[in-house]
Design an enzyme around this catalytic site. Structure first.
Site, PDB file in Angstrom:
ATOM      1  N   GLU A  81     -17.763  -1.861  -0.503  1.00 53.13           N
ATOM      2  CA  GLU A  81     -17.751  -1.147  -1.776  1.00 53.13           C
ATOM      3  C   GLU A  81     -18.558  -1.928  -2.799  1.00 53.13           C
ATOM      4  O   GLU A  81     -18.514  -1.634  -3.995  1.00 53.13           O
ATOM      5  CB  GLU A  81     -16.319  -0.916  -2.267  1.00 53.13           C
ATOM      6  CG  GLU A  81     -15.504  -2.156  -2.511  1.00 53.13           C
ATOM      7  CD  GLU A  81     -14.094  -1.842  -2.995  1.00 53.13           C
ATOM      8  OE1 GLU A  81     -13.951  -1.484  -4.187  1.00 53.13           O
ATOM      9  OE2 GLU A  81     -13.156  -1.947  -2.191  1.00 53.13           O
ATOM     10  N   CYS A 113     -11.335  -0.167  -0.005  1.00 50.57           N
ATOM     11  CA  CYS A 113     -10.948  -1.227   0.934  1.00 50.57           C
ATOM     12  C   CYS A 113     -10.745  -0.738   2.360  1.00 50.57           C
ATOM     13  O   CYS A 113     -10.460  -1.539   3.258  1.00 50.57           O
ATOM     14  CB  CYS A 113      -9.670  -1.919   0.449  1.00 50.57           C
ATOM     15  SG  CYS A 113      -9.872  -2.821  -1.088  1.00 50.57           S
ATOM     16  N   HIS A 240      -2.943  -4.414   4.976  1.00 52.40           N
ATOM     17  CA  HIS A 240      -4.037  -4.521   4.007  1.00 52.40           C
ATOM     18  C   HIS A 240      -3.579  -5.411   2.859  1.00 52.40           C
ATOM     19  O   HIS A 240      -2.474  -5.262   2.337  1.00 52.40           O
ATOM     20  CB  HIS A 240      -4.437  -3.145   3.484  1.00 52.40           C
ATOM     21  CG  HIS A 240      -5.351  -3.211   2.311  1.00 52.40           C
ATOM     22  ND1 HIS A 240      -6.567  -3.863   2.362  1.00 52.40           N
ATOM     23  CD2 HIS A 240      -5.224  -2.753   1.038  1.00 52.40           C
ATOM     24  CE1 HIS A 240      -7.158  -3.793   1.187  1.00 52.40           C
ATOM     25  NE2 HIS A 240      -6.363  -3.128   0.357  1.00 52.40           N
TER      26      HIS A 240
END
Length: 412
Positions: A81, A113, A240
């Site tokens: 990103e 992400c 994550h």
């Protein structure tokens, strides 16, 4: 018979500098012990101005490509990103830097992400389909934070790159392709509306993360076609990590799912320490790991001291703002620990230069002046000649110059 597909090799590049989280907390008038315990971040990665997502990706990939003939690579996908161009994908820059051949498919993926797993998934399908014609895929996730000086988000910034070889010889992790759950929605939690801005609502993002975790796990269980005991099914759990501390909240959510009597915090903490903490040892040194999260977690688990055995099943949860969650699993292989330890990831991290808070602020402000700047040359003399000490003669890719927006990279 179905084809075995997964990760053959993996490497993590954690940049060349770091900032101590406690020292930053003191400088901002915060309790350093509370800051570390809340976020589970001890240090955060910091880029010098001659490193960007291209250099980080190439520096992670260079080591993973050792012993592999470039002709064996038939696909290159890069998830980020933090691309340096809105049209030209950084996969082309990396392809050129690594000297890959021309008969290769390459492109860039973006979904906050989730971008790293978004890059891995089509590579896995490509190999599994057999249309790879015996070739392997090089998959890279690479990202770093924008400048957030003296803000509440400042303590959860970072940057890193992960590079993997995806093949039908998954010596690190065999992915269970028939077990993959997803959950999506349309939401503005965190986002980057411009090349400089990185904004959002932290509370909304946290709730969206948990919704995506639970939703994708439910879908995973449906795809598995059987009742799953979360505590017994997976030896380790990787989450994550926009910041490592969120993993505790995620783990608590899944441990208490479908329970009539919720576990006590002490019980959750014990299970978290056993099955999640081993996968956080690198992210605690990086800070936010963006699209690299799952891969940083896997590398941490296999490069640490936690007991792992051939055949251990691990779960992985990927999340991308906007939003999507993906819950999937894999089986550790016989040589998985040796392959990752041979990358000497922790030793490379140990060689990073510590920056003072004042140096960190200077670097972040300087990096900002380079964003969307048509012409500039990075100042290689800053930070007590850090370039000469850490880069010169070390064979690391650096950004040499930007001229009329054309970017020139070279190996140090």
């Amino acid at each position: 018979m179905s084809r075995r597909v997964g990760i053959e090799k993996i490497n993590i590049y954690g940049t060349s500098m770091f900032l101590d989280q406690k020292k930053l907390a003191v400088a901002r008038g915060k309790d350093p012990e509370k800051v570390v315990s809340d976020f589970l971040i001890d240090t955060r990665s910091l880029n010098p101005p001659w490193e960007d997502t291209v250099t980080m990706a190439a520096n992670a990939a260079k080591k993973v490509m050792e012993g592999i003939d470039p002709e064996e690579i038939g696909m290159l996908i890069v998830g980020t990103e933090g691309s340096v161009d809105f049209g030209k994908p950084i996969s082309t820059n990396i392809m050129g830097a690594l000297g890959l051949h021309n008969n290769i498919r390459n492109y860039e993926t973006k979904h906050a992400c989730y971008s790293g797993v978004a890059a891995m998934d089509p590579a896995v399908s490509w190999v599994a389909s057999g249309f790879n014609h015996g070739k392997k895929a090089l998959v890279i996730a690479t990202d770093f934070s924008r400048e957030h000086l003296d803000t509440k988000e400042e303590f959860v910034m970072g940057g890193t790159a992960a590079a993997m070889i995806i093949s039908d010889n998954p010596e690190v992790l065999e992915l269970e392709m028939n077990k993959r759950g997803t959950w999506s929605t349309d939401i503005y939690d965190t986002f980057r509306p411009t090349a400089l801005a990185e904004v959002g609502n932290n509370e909304v993002s946290l709730y969206s993360y948990m919704d995506a975790l639970e939703g994708s796990y439910i879908d995973y269980c449906k795809k598995a076609g059987k009742e799953i005991d979360f505590e017994k099914e997976f030896r380790y759990n990787l989450y994550h990590t926009p910041f490592p501390g969120i993993a505790f909240q995620g783990h608590r959510t899944l441990l208490n799912k479908d329970r009539e009597v919720r576990l006590k915090k002490k019980e959750i903490q014990a299970d978290f320490d056993k099955r999640v903490m081993p996968g956080l040892q690198l992210s605690r040194r990086i800070g936010s790991t963006y699209g690299c999260s799952n891969f940083v977690g896997l590398a941490a688990l296999l490069s640490g001291d936690a007991p792992v055995d051939e055949g251990d099943r691990i779960s992985l949860f990927a999340y991308g703002s906007g939003a999507i969650g993906e819950f999937y699993s894999g089986i550790l292989q016989k040589n998985s620990r040796k392959i990752v330890k041979d990358m000497k990831i922790h030793e490379t991290f140990d060689q990073r230069r510590e920056c003072s808070v004042e140096e960190y602020e200077m670097v972040e402000k300087l990096r900002n002046t380079y964003v969307e700047n048509a012409n500039f040359k990075p100042d290689f003399s800053i930070l007590d000649d850090h370039y000469k000490k850490h880069y010169e003669g070390k064979g690391l890719l650096v950004l040499k110059e930007v001229k009329d927006y054309y970017r020139t990279y070279e190996w140090s």
